[in-house]
Design a protein around this motif. Structure first.
Motif, PDB file in Angstrom:
ATOM      1  N   LEU A  94     -72.611  40.017 -23.944  1.00 55.73           N
ATOM      2  CA  LEU A  94     -71.478  40.694 -24.262  1.00 55.73           C
ATOM      3  C   LEU A  94     -71.626  42.132 -24.065  1.00 55.73           C
ATOM      4  CD1 LEU A  94     -70.474  38.716 -27.713  1.00 55.73           C
ATOM      5  CD2 LEU A  94     -69.015  38.819 -25.390  1.00 55.73           C
ATOM      6  N   ARG A  95     -72.783  42.683 -23.962  1.00 54.90           N
ATOM      7  CA  ARG A  95     -73.029  44.127 -23.622  1.00 54.90           C
ATOM      8  C   ARG A  95     -72.596  44.547 -22.369  1.00 54.90           C
ATOM      9  NH1 ARG A  95     -79.103  45.160 -26.197  1.00 54.90           N
ATOM     10  NH2 ARG A  95     -78.538  44.513 -28.474  1.00 54.90           N
ATOM     11  N   LYS A  96     -72.457  45.867 -22.149  1.00 55.00           N
ATOM     12  CA  LYS A  96     -72.059  46.448 -20.889  1.00 55.00           C
ATOM     13  C   LYS A  96     -72.480  46.107 -19.883  1.00 55.00           C
ATOM     14  CE  LYS A  96     -72.598  50.869 -19.893  1.00 55.00           C
ATOM     15  NZ  LYS A  96     -72.882  52.105 -19.800  1.00 55.00           N
ATOM     16  N   ASN A  97     -73.810  45.986 -19.780  1.00 59.01           N
ATOM     17  CA  ASN A  97     -74.343  45.773 -18.203  1.00 59.01           C
ATOM     18  C   ASN A  97     -74.129  44.402 -17.648  1.00 59.01           C
ATOM     19  OD1 ASN A  97     -75.161  48.561 -18.016  1.00 59.01           O
ATOM     20  ND2 ASN A  97     -77.133  48.344 -18.767  1.00 59.01           N
ATOM     21  N   VAL A 122     -70.022  32.751 -33.095  1.00 62.37           N
ATOM     22  CA  VAL A 122     -68.647  33.322 -33.491  1.00 62.37           C
ATOM     23  C   VAL A 122     -68.534  34.457 -33.931  1.00 62.37           C
ATOM     24  CG1 VAL A 122     -66.432  32.728 -34.652  1.00 62.37           C
ATOM     25  CG2 VAL A 122     -67.953  30.959 -33.590  1.00 62.37           C
ATOM     26  N   THR A 123     -69.193  34.994 -34.888  1.00 58.88           N
ATOM     27  CA  THR A 123     -69.515  36.175 -35.417  1.00 58.88           C
ATOM     28  C   THR A 123     -69.664  37.122 -34.295  1.00 58.88           C
ATOM     29  OG1 THR A 123     -70.294  35.405 -37.623  1.00 58.88           O
ATOM     30  CG2 THR A 123     -70.356  37.860 -37.241  1.00 58.88           C
ATOM     31  N   ARG A 124     -70.494  37.135 -33.460  1.00 58.33           N
ATOM     32  CA  ARG A 124     -71.024  38.102 -32.378  1.00 58.33           C
ATOM     33  C   ARG A 124     -69.807  38.252 -31.468  1.00 58.33           C
ATOM     34  NH1 ARG A 124     -75.288  37.074 -34.967  1.00 58.33           N
ATOM     35  NH2 ARG A 124     -77.199  37.916 -34.876  1.00 58.33           N
ATOM     36  N   ILE A 125     -68.780  37.183 -31.195  1.00 58.80           N
ATOM     37  CA  ILE A 125     -67.931  37.149 -30.328  1.00 58.80           C
ATOM     38  C   ILE A 125     -66.793  38.069 -30.840  1.00 58.80           C
ATOM     39  CG2 ILE A 125     -66.294  35.839 -29.016  1.00 58.80           C
ATOM     40  CD1 ILE A 125     -68.404  33.730 -28.707  1.00 58.80           C
ATOM     41  N   CYS A 126     -66.453  37.592 -32.021  1.00 58.99           N
ATOM     42  CA  CYS A 126     -65.463  38.511 -32.773  1.00 58.99           C
ATOM     43  C   CYS A 126     -65.760  39.969 -33.104  1.00 58.99           C
ATOM     44  CB  CYS A 126     -65.344  37.803 -34.322  1.00 58.99           C
ATOM     45  SG  CYS A 126     -64.573  36.220 -34.171  1.00 58.99           S
ATOM     46  N   ALA A 127     -67.002  40.202 -33.154  1.00 58.27           N
ATOM     47  CA  ALA A 127     -67.380  41.592 -33.284  1.00 58.27           C
ATOM     48  C   ALA A 127     -67.056  42.140 -31.917  1.00 58.27           C
ATOM     49  CB  ALA A 127     -68.903  41.686 -33.879  1.00 58.27           C
ATOM     50  N   ALA A 128     -67.658  41.830 -30.866  1.00 54.91           N
ATOM     51  CA  ALA A 128     -67.710  42.236 -29.568  1.00 54.91           C
ATOM     52  C   ALA A 128     -66.121  42.444 -29.125  1.00 54.91           C
ATOM     53  CB  ALA A 128     -68.021  41.509 -28.510  1.00 54.91           C
ATOM     54  N   ALA A 129     -65.168  41.578 -29.692  1.00 51.26           N
ATOM     55  CA  ALA A 129     -63.582  41.688 -29.201  1.00 51.26           C
ATOM     56  C   ALA A 129     -63.104  42.711 -30.008  1.00 51.26           C
ATOM     57  CB  ALA A 129     -62.981  40.459 -29.527  1.00 51.26           C
ATOM     58  N   LEU A 130     -63.498  42.965 -31.357  1.00 53.83           N
ATOM     59  CA  LEU A 130     -63.027  43.978 -32.368  1.00 53.83           C
ATOM     60  C   LEU A 130     -63.312  45.240 -31.726  1.00 53.83           C
ATOM     61  CD1 LEU A 130     -63.174  42.182 -35.810  1.00 53.83           C
ATOM     62  CD2 LEU A 130     -61.056  42.896 -34.514  1.00 53.83           C
TER      63      LEU A 130
END
Length: 184
Positions: A94-97, A122-130
């Motif tokens: 989910l990081r920029k590169n 799920v927590t990682r995906i939600c955090a990235a979306a927020l």
């Protein structure tokens, strides 16, 4: 990618094994790595099995600016990481590169995973979306998605089970969401 050693004899160089630990500063004694401009992350690092060494090396490459240019590679890597419940890999992807976008479809894939819903994934995906919403005003995830809510309702059998937990995450994210100018 270039591996360089300074002030070392050839016999010492042959004994060296790289350590790409996630928290190292990547300067290991007199050894260091240089990455050529435009270095791409190899496909084989984007597929399981996800060993600690592979994850550490992927982290190292992402950290120094290597990237993935094929959206299909990114998508397949994310599907593989979600299926395996590899939350560290999901976070890296989910990081920029590397650039996997935390979409509603991606969140559905994590929640409705055939191997079970991993709260860490799920927590990682939600955090990235927020983070995308807060930082860039980009809304790529629908927190009121009917399929997600239906799944959560179906898996909500009692207090504090996985269905309840998913509902709580969706509610928190929806409350956090700031309306964009098109939503006003």
């Amino acid at each position: 990618m270039y591996l360089r050693a300074e002030n070392m004899k050839k016999s010492e160089r042959m004994q060296w094994k790289p350590n790409f630990g996630r928290y190292d500063d990547c300067h290991l004694d007199e050894w260091y790595m240089e990455v050529a401009r435009g270095c791409r992350i190899p496909q084989k690092l984007l597929r399981g099995p996800w060993t600690d060494d592979k994850i550490d090396f992927l982290h190292y490459l992402e950290n120094i600016g290597a990237w993935v240019d094929d959206s299909n590679d990114r998508q397949l890597a994310m599907e593989d990481a979600i299926s395996a419940g590899e939350h560290d890999v999901v976070e890296l992807l989910l990081r920029k590169n590397i650039g996997v976008v935390p979409t509603t479809e991606l969140l559905r894939s994590a929640v409705m995973n055939k191997n079970g819903c991993s709260t860490r994934v799920v927590t990682r995906i939600c955090a990235a979306a927020l983070l995308r919403q807060d930082k860039f005003g980009i809304y790529s995830t629908d927190w009121k998605d009917k399929q997600l809510w239906t799944w959560a309702d179906h898996h909500h059998q009692g207090p504090q089970d996985i269905g309840w937990w998913v509902k709580m995450q969706l509610r928190k994210a929806a409350e956090h969401e700031k309306p964009s100018s098109s939503q006003i």
